[in-house]
Design an enzyme around this catalytic site. Structure first.
Site, PDB file in Angstrom:
ATOM      1  N   CYS A  59      -1.716   8.808   3.723  1.00  0.00           N
ATOM      2  CA  CYS A  59      -1.692   8.271   2.055  1.00  0.00           C
ATOM      3  C   CYS A  59      -3.021   8.540   1.340  1.00  0.00           C
ATOM      4  O   CYS A  59      -3.009   8.890   0.251  1.00  0.00           O
ATOM      5  CB  CYS A  59      -1.356   6.785   1.989  1.00  0.00           C
ATOM      6  SG  CYS A  59      -2.348   5.624   3.053  1.00  0.00           S
TER       7      CYS A  59
ATOM      8  N   GLU B 114       0.925  -1.178  -0.089  1.00  0.00           N
ATOM      9  CA  GLU B 114      -0.017  -0.292  -0.152  1.00  0.00           C
ATOM     10  C   GLU B 114       0.852   1.137  -0.049  1.00  0.00           C
ATOM     11  O   GLU B 114       1.660   1.422   0.682  1.00  0.00           O
ATOM     12  CB  GLU B 114      -1.109  -0.067   1.168  1.00  0.00           C
ATOM     13  CG  GLU B 114      -2.109   1.213   0.982  1.00  0.00           C
ATOM     14  CD  GLU B 114      -2.532   1.938   2.338  1.00  0.00           C
ATOM     15  OE1 GLU B 114      -2.410   3.065   2.377  1.00  0.00           O
ATOM     16  OE2 GLU B 114      -3.118   1.110   3.096  1.00  0.00           O
TER      17      GLU B 114
END
Length: 472
Positions: free
Chosen positions: A285, A251
């Site tokens: 993020c 990720e």
């Protein structure tokens, strides 16, 4: 009084090393403690412990694993204040962000505990009469977990919890900026009854990152890797893993768009975009980096957004803290380039920012020739970008190498779903901010935001099938 030095945790014991590194508070710049730095021989001890404990952990019945995770969740409530203090000190996080991390981590433990028994194989029908087959699901073995500092409890726990729940053992490589947060997590699970060697904590100096990570990935003991962090480092991890024929779950970074349609509730959109862009100083993020607004409502949205940002981060209030001064300088450089090439400042001072602190800045009219257009700022900077149509909005939303999270604001559900299907992203949130994380949902990205999924489908990432055929 000299700062305390924290040890590694190997085979459920503390393990001191010959080398240490300082951990500083980004808010004050002061050294708050030191941490043990692993050498390759220390890494070997962690790998050996994880490998030797794997057979017994693999066989342990799901209810016993479940009970360990449930006890760990209960222990978190007793240690909440100490864990919150560690996160605030090490990462500069606001207390509210630290509390959110802790609460979601406890939820994650309970949720995954309840899912352990859901792992199951199958008995397919074979093509040959008199021959039957079983498809078993088995853990990989020893997993390497690498998690970042920005949400150290959420991301640290998920990096090891899903592999553990599926029957793997784990070596957790702590982030250099927040190793004490990692220590709290590992100690929590040890105290909850996790057997010796099943979970081991290592850390290292910044200058040793490349060599130690390479050594771990290349070790024949490690069978699968998960990494959450920047796309640049993710590419290196993926290349190393590929060269060694090891699966990896990634990720990575994001450049999350939020599309504000001309029929949107503009006050709601403004508030959600303000929080989505500036929560934890934009160091998430999934942070909103581009707000794509239909020209028809641009003026109204700008007014509402300026108000929402001012309320979220008021002048004279506590300044958002970034992990270090480098992040501030990066954002100031991106803003300077954008303004120099014609962008307009809607809110904030593009030259603000001192040491590791920086107030939010909103830019209007970011174009392709500006560095801010494509670069993930990972800080308190967001662009407002006007468009004329739904097609133009989708084209702009997808004009990025990233694809982790996104948002759409509209009162028309059909329109929302149509736009959601067109966005190249691992998640789309309708009338909600881009920052959204819950354990019941799959979580991960597309394109340069990585591959594989944490969350609800995360247990399946950590088992592989074995086919057994037999004659009746």
């Amino acid at each position: 009084m000299a700062p305390i030095t924290y040890p590694l945790l190997i085979n459920n014991n503390t393990h001191s090393t010959s080398t240490t590194f300082p951990v500083s508070s980004p808010a004050t710049g002061e050294v708050i403690h030191n941490f043990s730095s692993a050498s390759k021989s220390d890494i070997d001890l962690a790998l050996k412990a994880a490998q030797e404990s794997f057979p017994a952990w693999k066989r342990l019945p799901p209810p016993k694993k479940r009970d360990i995770f449930l006890r760990a969740a209960d222990l978190m409530s007793e240690r909440m204040e100490d864990m919150k203090k560690a996160m605030v000190q090490e990462t500069g996080a606001a207390e509210a962000w630290a509390e959110f991390n802790l609460n979601l981590t406890a939820d994650m433990l309970r949720d995954v505990a309840g899912r352990i028994s859901s792992i199951q194989g199958s008995i397919p029908t074979t093509s040959e009469e008199g021959v039957s087959a079983l498809v078993l699901k088995e853990p990989f073995g020893v997993a390497l977990a690498i998690a970042p500092w920005n949400a150290p409890y959420i991301l640290g726990m998920r990096s090891m919890l899903f592999p553990l729940a599926a029957g793997n053992t784990v070596v957790l490589k702590a982030p250099e900026s927040s190793p004490l947060c990692s220590t709290h997590l590992v100690q929590l699970l040890h105290d909850a009854g996790l057997p010796a060697g099943v979970l081991n904590l290592v850390a290292h100096r910044v200058e040793d990152a490349a060599s130690i990570t390479k050594y771990l990935i290349e070790s024949p003991v490690i069978k699968k890797i998960n990494f959450t962090g920047s796309t640049g480092v993710g590419r290196i991890i993926a290349e190393l893993a590929g060269r060694n024929l090891k699966p990896v779950l990634l990720e990575l970074g994001g450049k999350a768009p939020a599309i504000v349609c001309d029929d949107a509730d503009l006050e709601l959109a403004a508030k959600e975009c303000a929080v989505g862009a500036f929560l934890h100083a934009g160091q998430i993020c999934m942070s909103t980096e581009r707000i794509i607004v239909f020209e028809k409502v641009l003026g109204e949205f700008e007014t509402a957004f300026k108000k929402a940002v001012a309320e979220f981060a008021p002048e004279g209030g506590d300044k958002p803290v970034l992990i270090n001064a480098v992040g501030v300088q990066k954002n100031k450089k991106l803003l300077d380039d954008a303004v120099g090439k014609g962008a307009r400042i809607l809110h904030g001072d593009p030259k603000n920012g001192k040491d590791a602190m920086m107030m939010p800045v909103v830019v209007v009219g970011t174009k392709k020739e500006m560095d801010l257009y494509y670069t993930e700022s990972f800080g308190p900077t967001v662009s407002v970008m006007p468009v004329k149509s739904e097609e133009e909005a989708l084209e702009l939303a997808n004009d990025t190498e990233y694809g982790l999270s996104s948002a759409v604001f509209t009162k028309d559900l059909g329109r929302a779903l149509r736009i959601a299907k067109g966005i190249e992203s691992g998640a789309v949130h309708v009338n909600g901010m881009t920052v959204h994380d819950e354990t019941a949902l799959p979580h991960g990205g597309v394109k340069s935001s990585g591959y594989g999924r944490f969350g609800a489908s995360g247990l399946e990432e950590w088992v592989r099938t074995k086919t057994v055929t037999f004659r009746d």
